[in-house]
Design a protein around this motif. Structure first.
Motif, mmCIF file in Angstrom:
data_model
loop_
_atom_site.group_PDB
_atom_site.id
_atom_site.type_symbol
_atom_site.label_atom_id
_atom_site.label_comp_id
_atom_site.label_asym_id
_atom_site.label_seq_id
_atom_site.Cartn_x
_atom_site.Cartn_y
_atom_site.Cartn_z
ATOM 1 N N ASN A 90 61.440 62.421 111.848
ATOM 2 C CA ASN A 90 62.421 63.493 112.021
ATOM 3 C C ASN A 90 63.395 63.147 113.132
ATOM 4 N N TYR A 91 64.689 63.371 112.845
ATOM 5 C CA TYR A 91 65.736 63.209 113.845
ATOM 6 C C TYR A 91 66.535 64.509 113.900
ATOM 7 N N SER A 92 66.868 64.928 115.106
ATOM 8 C CA SER A 92 67.648 66.152 115.245
ATOM 9 C C SER A 92 68.557 66.036 116.452
ATOM 10 N N VAL A 93 69.791 66.519 116.315
ATOM 11 C CA VAL A 93 70.732 66.585 117.433
ATOM 12 C C VAL A 93 71.542 67.862 117.272
ATOM 13 N N GLY A 94 71.778 68.546 118.392
ATOM 14 C CA GLY A 94 72.503 69.804 118.270
ATOM 15 C C GLY A 94 73.165 70.208 119.565
ATOM 16 N N LEU A 96 74.306 74.837 116.863
ATOM 17 C CA LEU A 96 74.587 73.986 115.702
ATOM 18 C C LEU A 96 73.662 72.784 115.809
ATOM 19 N N ASP A 97 72.841 72.565 114.781
ATOM 20 C CA ASP A 97 71.862 71.485 114.799
ATOM 21 C C ASP A 97 71.903 70.711 113.488
ATOM 22 N N ALA A 98 72.025 69.394 113.602
ATOM 23 C CA ALA A 98 71.978 68.498 112.453
ATOM 24 C C ALA A 98 70.630 67.796 112.437
ATOM 25 N N GLY A 142 70.629 67.729 106.796
ATOM 26 C CA GLY A 142 71.187 69.071 106.787
ATOM 27 C C GLY A 142 71.747 69.487 108.126
ATOM 28 N N ILE A 143 72.351 70.682 108.111
ATOM 29 C CA ILE A 143 72.938 71.280 109.311
ATOM 30 C C ILE A 143 72.574 72.760 109.325
ATOM 31 N N ASP A 144 72.122 73.244 110.489
ATOM 32 C CA ASP A 144 71.888 74.668 110.716
ATOM 33 C C ASP A 144 72.922 75.189 111.698
ATOM 34 N N VAL A 145 73.495 76.349 111.394
ATOM 35 C CA VAL A 145 74.500 76.961 112.262
ATOM 36 C C VAL A 145 74.144 78.422 112.472
ATOM 37 N N VAL A 146 74.165 78.883 113.736
ATOM 38 C CA VAL A 146 73.950 80.292 114.053
ATOM 39 C C VAL A 146 74.976 80.716 115.096
ATOM 40 N N THR A 168 76.228 88.505 113.165
ATOM 41 C CA THR A 168 75.523 87.229 113.097
ATOM 42 C C THR A 168 75.987 86.453 111.878
ATOM 43 N N LEU A 169 76.405 85.221 112.108
ATOM 44 C CA LEU A 169 76.731 84.288 111.033
ATOM 45 C C LEU A 169 75.715 83.156 111.101
ATOM 46 N N ALA A 170 74.928 82.999 110.063
ATOM 47 C CA ALA A 170 73.902 81.966 110.032
ATOM 48 C C ALA A 170 74.015 81.199 108.722
ATOM 49 N N ALA A 171 73.863 79.881 108.799
ATOM 50 C CA ALA A 171 74.041 79.060 107.604
ATOM 51 C C ALA A 171 73.137 77.838 107.656
ATOM 52 N N ASN A 172 72.739 77.386 106.482
ATOM 53 C CA ASN A 172 72.019 76.130 106.327
ATOM 54 C C ASN A 172 72.644 75.341 105.188
ATOM 55 N N PHE A 173 72.887 74.063 105.447
ATOM 56 C CA PHE A 173 73.378 73.137 104.432
ATOM 57 C C PHE A 173 72.399 71.967 104.397
ATOM 58 N N ASN A 174 71.876 71.637 103.218
ATOM 59 C CA ASN A 174 70.896 70.550 103.146
ATOM 60 C C ASN A 174 71.047 69.763 101.855
ATOM 61 N N GLU A 175 70.612 68.530 101.905
ATOM 62 C CA GLU A 175 70.630 67.656 100.733
ATOM 63 C C GLU A 175 69.386 66.780 100.765
ATOM 64 N N THR A 176 68.628 66.797 99.681
ATOM 65 C CA THR A 176 67.435 65.963 99.544
ATOM 66 C C THR A 176 67.655 64.973 98.407
ATOM 67 N N LYS A 177 67.260 63.748 98.620
ATOM 68 C CA LYS A 177 67.345 62.750 97.564
ATOM 69 C C LYS A 177 66.097 61.869 97.581
ATOM 70 N N VAL A 178 65.753 61.370 96.398
ATOM 71 C CA VAL A 178 64.628 60.453 96.256
ATOM 72 C C VAL A 178 65.136 59.053 96.562
#
Length: 932
Positions: free
Chosen positions: A672-676, A689-691, A745-749, A764-774
């Motif tokens: 797992n990698y995360s930066v925000g 904001l966290d990617a 993905g990216i999480d935004v609050v 409150t504005l909250a969003a999640n954008f994600n993409e999974t691939k094999v």
């Protein structure tokens, strides 16, 4: 006489004098009134406690209170459910009462919620000050959704969380799969009061989101018992152990004194799916710092049905294959004749083609009792406990069996066919007991958690078609077996902050040991639920819709795990916070795993901080995946008619799995990698904001059927089955570590709470954008050649789509919560992204559901300071997902192999393999909540 009179009155006079003196002596203390800060109305039932003493009281119907106290300085703690607790000073002197009036402000969505999950430090940190992203969702936020089940409440307040009810999916109709950041239901760890929550007994083996996985049943916890939910959106295996690949969901139970009642009545716009719910929580004080909180809740959810009009054969099968050498004209004429016969019988028997299936929510009745307590055993030691019982009764339907399906229907019982039902009985129980305290600066904790879940199948309104000789006396209901899972977890931990000794603001060191024992059972059903009493007849054996578990499937498997961890968190400087953790766990059935994490946050200013983490994680294969097995008879259409085939799911350690070369299951591994960034540019504004990127290796899947056949691949499979002694088996399925995936993905609050005129509003504005691939190659069983057809038997394009595009790739929620005196209003917009479902082999049959915007709205009025009435509607504009692409049906006038039929003869209007928010349409409700 006078002396005698006086002497007789002396005791009375002395008593009167003492009472007067006593009254004068205690005629001092604190009195006052507690009111609502905005409406200035009285608040009855408010707790007023004197800190540091055992003295306390509650306000009366007019908001007044009185405390008798000796002269001195005191701090009064004034608390009431739904309001911000205040501590006020009071000075008692002289022979009279001191007056202290208090105005309590209603709690709002705080921008600085204190976070518990993800840290073992005693330092107080908010969601913008942690090294990893955390959502803090209060009970009032859950209540404001208008939903009554925890999974659905979370679905509309946490964009990274996704849960949609399933239909025509056997047991999965009764327990909602729930996911985080687009991963699987078993890749998120659930805690209750910070302790591991047990998994459900059911394994999802149908074609739904989470196929092949084992999740945690959040709906077994009464929503009325929940004070708040913390969602840690980061890999946390090194901190909490197996399953925490996507993150951790921690449910905190209520602790506060007082009584809360919440009741709701509602139903869908379509006049079905009625809901009746009532939850009661009452908290007691135990001594000065102890409490006992009891919760009871009942929920009824009625079934919904969005089935379309059936346009297939009913009494006569007119959708027949072309005979060898048959001309087009002869084929059409033969089908037309059969079609006409069928239509005549439909009219003659008044058979309804409308809604002869139930495509929608199952019916569920749910009752639960929960407790949460803490009892001080001394100045620094406490005993604590929590747990509960939950009972759920569900009823869902399968596919309708029509009279022309003579291999499945005993017509003497069901001349017009039947709709079989799966009735579930789900029992869930848990108990946490522990002791914690502090000694020489070391905080210590010892606890044990027991949890269990069982799922019983009863099949009703059905038959075992192989009992056709019994005719009308054949049984129509069967006990089909029970799944159960039990878990014991023992924890011991210590922690101490030695920052002052090192000249640092904080340097918290924590360590702990864990021992866990799991048990998984399958109990066989009654004989008639699975037996074929006349195989030569060609009729199907076992209960229609769900054949019972056979004695060969019965299992009682256990395993144990022992592990330990070290966790360090330190404020190296005023601006730099660092957290590191390592955990080792050893499982007696597959070996050990080591996980670690390094995370940090640097505060450049109040307006900007940078945080990030890198970690590796793991998920141990569940006992369900290792030991689940089932065998059933499936009828396959051939040129000579219907042919019965034995299909089995075989255990990973079975001889047949070994013959296929399926390796022993091992843990899934993640990186797992995360930066925000976090920012508070103003007092009333918060931004995070966290990617993230999550790479998972050796992900466990549930394969498709490896079936015998005349093709090269089918011959190879048949040879393996024969050599393994499975001559009677025509197809086999397994669990296997087969694929690797990558999720980005990216999480935004963004949250703010400005004043708006005389009222206030939380935005409150909250969003999640994600993409999974094999990614990478599919790991095929070792005994099979590298053949494309064999690869599709293991993991085909339908399976891939279920993981990559079967859940919304984006979810955006904008919520406004407005309050003005006694009035309130909540408006929520939720945009669900596109979902897709692929056909196993034919792209022309793929289905797409475009993004949809759902609007929820409710208004509330405080009838009294303690009672609030709310009227609202979810999906107020009655939005539905895209309908399935209706293509030509195989009617008598149309023939050929190119006919497309995604709608199963029109019965399915909306897709059921991939769902965004369900397809029940609008729902309106009336809610009454009270706090005393």
């Amino acid at each position: 006489m006078k002396k005698r009179y006086l002497s007789s009155k002396i005791p009375f006079l002395l008593t009167l004098s003492l009472l007067c003196w006593s009254s004068w002596a205690v005629a001092q203390g604190v009195r006052g009134r507690v009111m609502d800060a905005q409406s200035r109305t009285a608040l009855p039932g408010v707790s007023v406690a004197v800190e540091g003493t055992n003295s306390g009281t509650t306000t009366d119907a007019d908001g007044n209170f009185t405390l008798s106290l000796q002269p001195g300085s005191y701090s009064l703690r004034v608390s009431f459910i739904g309001y911000t607790t205040q501590t006020v000073a009071a000075q008692v002197s002289g022979a009279d009462f001191t007056t202290v009036n208090v105005a309590l402000r209603e709690e709002t969505s705080s921008l600085s919620e204190v976070v518990v999950i993800g840290s073992r430090s005693t330092q107080t940190r908010t969601s913008t000050e942690t090294v990893s992203p955390v959502d803090v969702i209060q009970s009032r936020d859950l209540l404001a959704t208008g939903q009554v089940e925890p999974t659905q409440q979370l679905n509309f307040v946490a964009p990274s969380f996704n849960s949609s009810r399933q239909t025509i999916a056997d047991g999965t109709d009764h327990i909602d799969p729930a996911t985080l950041r687009g991963l699987g239901p078993d890749q998120v760890l659930v805690l209750l009061n910070g302790k591991r929550r047990h998994n459900q007994a059911l394994i999802n083996i149908n074609g739904t989101v989470g196929r092949g996985s084992v999740g945690t049943d959040l709906n077994a916890i009464p929503s009325a018992a929940i004070e708040r939910i913390e969602v840690l959106r980061d890999g946390a295996s090194s901190q909490y152990g197996s399953d925490a690949i996507a993150g951790v969901i921690n449910l905190r139970l209520k602790e506060r004194p007082g009584t809360t009642v919440n009741a709701q009545l509602g139903q869908q716009y379509e006049s079905d799916g009625e809901v009746a719910q009532i939850g009661v929580n009452h908290g007691f004080k135990l001594g000065q710092n102890g409490f006992l909180s009891l919760t009871g809740e009942f929920r009824h959810r009625g079934a919904t049905n969005r089935a379309g009009t059936y346009n297939g054969p009913v009494y006569v099968n007119w959708n027949v294959n072309r005979a060898t050498g048959e001309t087009d004209a002869a084929y059409i004429a033969r089908r037309q004749g059969l079609y006409n016969q069928d239509q005549a019988l439909i009219q003659q028997n008044n058979f309804s083609l409308e809604n002869n299936m139930q495509v929608g929510n199952s019916r569920v009745d749910n009752a639960g009792l929960f407790l949460n307590m803490r009892l001080p055993l001394g100045a620094t030691t406490s005993f604590y406990a929590s747990g509960g019982l939950n009972y759920r009764k569900g009823k869902a339907a399968g596919f309708y069996r029509y009279p022309f399906q003579t291999t499945q229907v005993i017509t003497e019982i069901y001349p017009n066919g039947f709709l079989p039902n799966i009735e579930s009985t789900i029992n869930d129980q848990s108990l946490l007991i522990g002791v914690n305290g502090e000694s020489n600066g070391w905080r210590w904790d010892i606890s044990n958690v027991y949890g269990g879940n069982s799922f019983r199948y009863d099949i009703t309104n059905t038959n075992n078609a192989s009992q056709f000789a019994l005719k009308a006396s054949a049984p129509t209901q069967f006990y089909a077996g029970t799944l159960s899972f039990y878990q014991h977890t023992y924890d011991a931990s210590v922690a101490k902050d030695i920052g002052s000794q090192l000249g640092l603001k904080s340097f918290n060191v924590a360590a702990g040991l864990t021992f866990r024992n799991d048990q998984y059972r399958i109990k066989a059903g009654e004989e008639a639920s699975y037996t074929n009493y006349d195989p030569a007849s060609g009729r199907s054996g076992g209960a229609q819709v769900f054949p019972g578990y056979q004695p060969a499937n019965a299992v009682n498997a256990t395993r144990s795990m022992v592990g330990g961890y070290v966790d360090i968190e330190t404020d190296l400087t005023e601006n730099l916070l660092v957290n590191t953790a390592a955990r080792y766990e050893y499982y007696n059935d597959f070996g050990g795993n080591l996980a670690g994490k390094l995370a940090a946050r640097y505060k450049f200013s109040d307006a900007f901080s940078l945080r990030g983490s890198i970690s590796n994680g793991f998920r141990a294969p569940s006992l369900h995946q290792r030991y689940f097995s089932a065998i059933s008879t499936v009828f396959v259409s051939t040129g000579q008619g219907l042919e019965p085939r034995q299909t089995g799911t075989f255990r990973n350690d079975s001889p047949i799995a070994q013959a296929f070369g399926v390796p022993e299951l091992t843990a899934e591994h993640s990186t797992n990698y995360s930066v925000g960034i976090t920012s508070q540019p103003g007092r009333a504004v918060s931004i995070t904001l966290d990617a993230y990127q999550i790479n998972i290796r050796d992900r466990i899947i549930y394969s498709n059927q490896f079936a015998r056949g005349t093709s090269a691949a089918g011959v190879i499979i048949g040879t393996i089955l024969d050599q393994a002694g499975q001559q009677e088996v025509n197809a086999a399925q397994f669990f296997s570590n087969a694929i690797n995936t990558q999720t980005r993905g990216i999480d935004v609050v963004v949250a703010t709470s400005p004043r708006l005129g005389k009222g206030s509003i939380d935005l409150t504005l909250a969003a999640n954008f994600n993409e999974t691939k094999v990614v990478g190659d599919i790991q095929r069983p070792g005994a099979l050649p590298n053949d494309a057809a064999l690869g599709n038997f293991l993991f085909n394009r339908q399976d891939s789509a279920r993981l990559t595009v079967g859940q919304p790739r984006s979810k955006i929620a904008l919520t406004a919560n407005y309050r003005l005196n006694k009035f309130g209003a909540v408006l929520r917009f939720t945009r669900f992204g596109e979902v897709q479902a692929f056909d196993p082999s034919n792209p022309r049959l793929d289905e797409f559901a475009n993004p949809r915007l759902i609007t929820d709205f409710s208004v509330s009025y405080r009838l009294q300071p303690t009672i609030t009435l709310t009227l609202g509607a979810n999906n107020i504009f009655d939005v539905y997902p895209d309908k399935l692409r209706m293509t030509q049906q195989p009617t008598p006038e149309r023939f050929g192999s190119a006919v497309l039929d995604n709608s199963s003869y029109g019965r399915f209007v909306y897709g059921r393999s991939a769902t965004q928010f369900g397809f029940n349409g609008g729902y309106y409700f009336l809610n009454v909540s009270a706090s005393f």
